[in-house]
Design a protein around this motif. Sequence first.
Motif, PDB file in Angstrom:
ATOM      1  N   PHE A   5       3.313 -62.966 -47.967  1.00  0.00           N
ATOM      2  CA  PHE A   5       3.814 -61.896 -47.118  1.00  0.00           C
ATOM      3  C   PHE A   5       4.713 -60.968 -47.918  1.00  0.00           C
ATOM      4  O   PHE A   5       5.503 -61.407 -48.758  1.00  0.00           O
ATOM      5  CB  PHE A   5       4.633 -62.461 -45.955  1.00  0.00           C
ATOM      6  CG  PHE A   5       3.835 -63.200 -44.929  1.00  0.00           C
ATOM      7  CD1 PHE A   5       3.895 -64.587 -44.846  1.00  0.00           C
ATOM      8  CD2 PHE A   5       3.030 -62.516 -44.023  1.00  0.00           C
ATOM      9  CE1 PHE A   5       3.159 -65.278 -43.898  1.00  0.00           C
ATOM     10  CE2 PHE A   5       2.293 -63.192 -43.074  1.00  0.00           C
ATOM     11  CZ  PHE A   5       2.357 -64.582 -43.012  1.00  0.00           C
TER      12      PHE A   5
ATOM     13  N   PHE B 236      10.758 -56.037 -41.883  1.00  0.00           N
ATOM     14  CA  PHE B 236       9.462 -55.698 -41.308  1.00  0.00           C
ATOM     15  C   PHE B 236       8.401 -56.304 -42.227  1.00  0.00           C
ATOM     16  O   PHE B 236       8.383 -56.009 -43.421  1.00  0.00           O
ATOM     17  CB  PHE B 236       9.280 -54.178 -41.230  1.00  0.00           C
ATOM     18  CG  PHE B 236      10.212 -53.519 -40.263  1.00  0.00           C
ATOM     19  CD1 PHE B 236      11.502 -53.171 -40.645  1.00  0.00           C
ATOM     20  CD2 PHE B 236       9.810 -53.233 -38.966  1.00  0.00           C
ATOM     21  CE1 PHE B 236      12.372 -52.562 -39.757  1.00  0.00           C
ATOM     22  CE2 PHE B 236      10.670 -52.627 -38.068  1.00  0.00           C
ATOM     23  CZ  PHE B 236      11.953 -52.285 -38.464  1.00  0.00           C
ATOM     24  N   PHE B 237       7.546 -57.126 -41.649  1.00  0.00           N
ATOM     25  CA  PHE B 237       6.556 -57.841 -42.438  1.00  0.00           C
ATOM     26  C   PHE B 237       5.188 -57.181 -42.368  1.00  0.00           C
ATOM     27  O   PHE B 237       4.798 -56.600 -41.350  1.00  0.00           O
ATOM     28  CB  PHE B 237       6.406 -59.284 -41.928  1.00  0.00           C
ATOM     29  CG  PHE B 237       7.460 -60.225 -42.427  1.00  0.00           C
ATOM     30  CD1 PHE B 237       8.686 -60.300 -41.792  1.00  0.00           C
ATOM     31  CD2 PHE B 237       7.225 -61.030 -43.522  1.00  0.00           C
ATOM     32  CE1 PHE B 237       9.664 -61.177 -42.249  1.00  0.00           C
ATOM     33  CE2 PHE B 237       8.192 -61.911 -43.979  1.00  0.00           C
ATOM     34  CZ  PHE B 237       9.418 -61.979 -43.343  1.00  0.00           C
ATOM     35  N   GLY B 238       4.427 -57.346 -43.458  1.00  0.00           N
ATOM     36  CA  GLY B 238       3.025 -57.015 -43.438  1.00  0.00           C
ATOM     37  C   GLY B 238       2.231 -58.186 -42.853  1.00  0.00           C
ATOM     38  O   GLY B 238       2.800 -59.241 -42.534  1.00  0.00           O
ATOM     39  N   SER B 239       0.930 -57.999 -42.742  1.00  0.00           N
ATOM     40  CA  SER B 239       0.073 -59.035 -42.153  1.00  0.00           C
ATOM     41  C   SER B 239      -0.236 -60.173 -43.108  1.00  0.00           C
ATOM     42  O   SER B 239      -0.786 -61.189 -42.712  1.00  0.00           O
ATOM     43  CB  SER B 239      -1.238 -58.430 -41.665  1.00  0.00           C
ATOM     44  OG  SER B 239      -0.989 -57.477 -40.661  1.00  0.00           O
TER      45      SER B 239
ATOM     46  N   TYR C 246      12.026 -64.785 -35.521  1.00  0.00           N
ATOM     47  CA  TYR C 246      10.796 -64.029 -35.659  1.00  0.00           C
ATOM     48  C   TYR C 246       9.702 -64.749 -34.886  1.00  0.00           C
ATOM     49  O   TYR C 246       9.694 -65.976 -34.773  1.00  0.00           O
ATOM     50  CB  TYR C 246      10.380 -63.931 -37.136  1.00  0.00           C
ATOM     51  CG  TYR C 246      11.069 -62.830 -37.894  1.00  0.00           C
ATOM     52  CD1 TYR C 246      12.353 -63.005 -38.399  1.00  0.00           C
ATOM     53  CD2 TYR C 246      10.441 -61.606 -38.102  1.00  0.00           C
ATOM     54  CE1 TYR C 246      12.991 -61.981 -39.090  1.00  0.00           C
ATOM     55  CE2 TYR C 246      11.068 -60.585 -38.785  1.00  0.00           C
ATOM     56  CZ  TYR C 246      12.340 -60.776 -39.274  1.00  0.00           C
ATOM     57  OH  TYR C 246      12.966 -59.766 -39.952  1.00  0.00           O
TER      58      TYR C 246
ATOM     59  N   ALA D  59      -2.928 -64.658 -37.852  1.00  0.00           N
ATOM     60  CA  ALA D  59      -3.463 -63.564 -38.671  1.00  0.00           C
ATOM     61  C   ALA D  59      -2.592 -62.304 -38.654  1.00  0.00           C
ATOM     62  O   ALA D  59      -3.057 -61.221 -39.008  1.00  0.00           O
ATOM     63  CB  ALA D  59      -4.888 -63.207 -38.258  1.00  0.00           C
ATOM     64  N   GLU D  60      -1.360 -62.443 -38.213  1.00  0.00           N
ATOM     65  CA  GLU D  60      -0.423 -61.316 -38.258  1.00  0.00           C
ATOM     66  C   GLU D  60       0.829 -61.733 -39.017  1.00  0.00           C
ATOM     67  O   GLU D  60       1.103 -62.917 -39.196  1.00  0.00           O
ATOM     68  CB  GLU D  60      -0.036 -60.882 -36.849  1.00  0.00           C
ATOM     69  CG  GLU D  60      -1.180 -60.293 -36.047  1.00  0.00           C
ATOM     70  CD  GLU D  60      -0.728 -59.803 -34.684  1.00  0.00           C
ATOM     71  OE1 GLU D  60      -1.605 -59.490 -33.857  1.00  0.00           O
ATOM     72  OE2 GLU D  60       0.499 -59.738 -34.435  1.00  0.00           O
ATOM     73  N   GLY D  61       1.592 -60.739 -39.439  1.00  0.00           N
ATOM     74  CA  GLY D  61       2.867 -61.052 -40.048  1.00  0.00           C
ATOM     75  C   GLY D  61       3.917 -61.343 -38.982  1.00  0.00           C
ATOM     76  O   GLY D  61       3.748 -60.990 -37.820  1.00  0.00           O
ATOM     77  N   PRO D  62       4.994 -62.005 -39.370  1.00  0.00           N
ATOM     78  CA  PRO D  62       6.082 -62.252 -38.414  1.00  0.00           C
ATOM     79  C   PRO D  62       6.672 -60.936 -37.911  1.00  0.00           C
ATOM     80  O   PRO D  62       6.791 -59.979 -38.671  1.00  0.00           O
ATOM     81  CB  PRO D  62       7.112 -63.030 -39.248  1.00  0.00           C
ATOM     82  CG  PRO D  62       6.355 -63.576 -40.410  1.00  0.00           C
ATOM     83  CD  PRO D  62       5.281 -62.582 -40.689  1.00  0.00           C
ATOM     84  N   THR D  63       7.032 -60.913 -36.639  1.00  0.00           N
ATOM     85  CA  THR D  63       7.692 -59.733 -36.072  1.00  0.00           C
ATOM     86  C   THR D  63       9.068 -60.129 -35.560  1.00  0.00           C
ATOM     87  O   THR D  63       9.245 -61.197 -34.968  1.00  0.00           O
ATOM     88  CB  THR D  63       6.876 -59.091 -34.939  1.00  0.00           C
ATOM     89  OG1 THR D  63       6.605 -60.092 -33.954  1.00  0.00           O
ATOM     90  CG2 THR D  63       5.578 -58.527 -35.438  1.00  0.00           C
ATOM     91  N   PHE D  64      10.013 -59.261 -35.772  1.00  0.00           N
ATOM     92  CA  PHE D  64      11.394 -59.518 -35.400  1.00  0.00           C
ATOM     93  C   PHE D  64      11.534 -59.634 -33.892  1.00  0.00           C
ATOM     94  O   PHE D  64      10.934 -58.868 -33.122  1.00  0.00           O
ATOM     95  CB  PHE D  64      12.274 -58.380 -35.917  1.00  0.00           C
ATOM     96  CG  PHE D  64      13.689 -58.432 -35.414  1.00  0.00           C
ATOM     97  CD1 PHE D  64      14.104 -57.597 -34.388  1.00  0.00           C
ATOM     98  CD2 PHE D  64      14.596 -59.332 -35.953  1.00  0.00           C
ATOM     99  CE1 PHE D  64      15.405 -57.639 -33.921  1.00  0.00           C
ATOM    100  CE2 PHE D  64      15.892 -59.384 -35.491  1.00  0.00           C
ATOM    101  CZ  PHE D  64      16.293 -58.545 -34.471  1.00  0.00           C
TER     102      PHE D  64
END
Lengths: 113, 114
Positions: free
Chosen positions: A91, A103-106, B36, B41-46
Amino acid sequence: EAGVTQFPSHSVIEKGQTVTLRCDPISGHDNLYWYRRVMGKEIKFLLHFVKESKQDESGMPNNRFLAERTGGTYSTLKVQPAELEDSGVYFCASSQTVHEKLFFGSGTQLSVL
Amino acid sequence: DQQVKQNSPSLSVQEGRISILNCDYTNSMFDYFLWYKKYPAEGPTFLISISSIKDKNEDGRFTVFLNKSAKHLSLHIVPSQPGDSAVYFCAASQDSSGTYKYIFGTGTRLKVLA
């Protein structure tokens, strides 16, 4: 506004090969982080850039991993040569200042066979 | 040595009830904590954060509690909804010596049953 984008989303390579992951942070974000998650384990810190400078690379596993951030914009993470234990999801995350949410990418799912 | 621990790998809760996710940490110098949420299949979201100068922070259905003496924080979701089903990560950070990084736990998979 575009979020953090990572390329490729998946990569399958053989042991000994080289792979380069790319991350484009949110425009204007000086702070860029790389993390890795091996299945079922924690999201582990690899390194932190502030603009083009490596602020903290204490999480980099070994010298097979090389991260760069050209001109303080996008970043690449190269693994050369790849080993089986390098498999996981990589990530990238960015933030405008250090003391705020990331803010993270996928992520890039890396499989080393 | 893991500095942030989420000892429950999974949790199932009925829709409408309260979900409580727990997190323990070992480093007393941590001064900022975040939760988070991550879908497959997604990144972590705050989701929500709390500074060490507070003991509670609330945002809609989500409340985070911090107990510094016990080095423990928890995330409460009330009422729980099926869309809350995800993996939740606790993270902590410490601002010292010019380095600043977030240490994450292993995550807790929440399943909200309809």
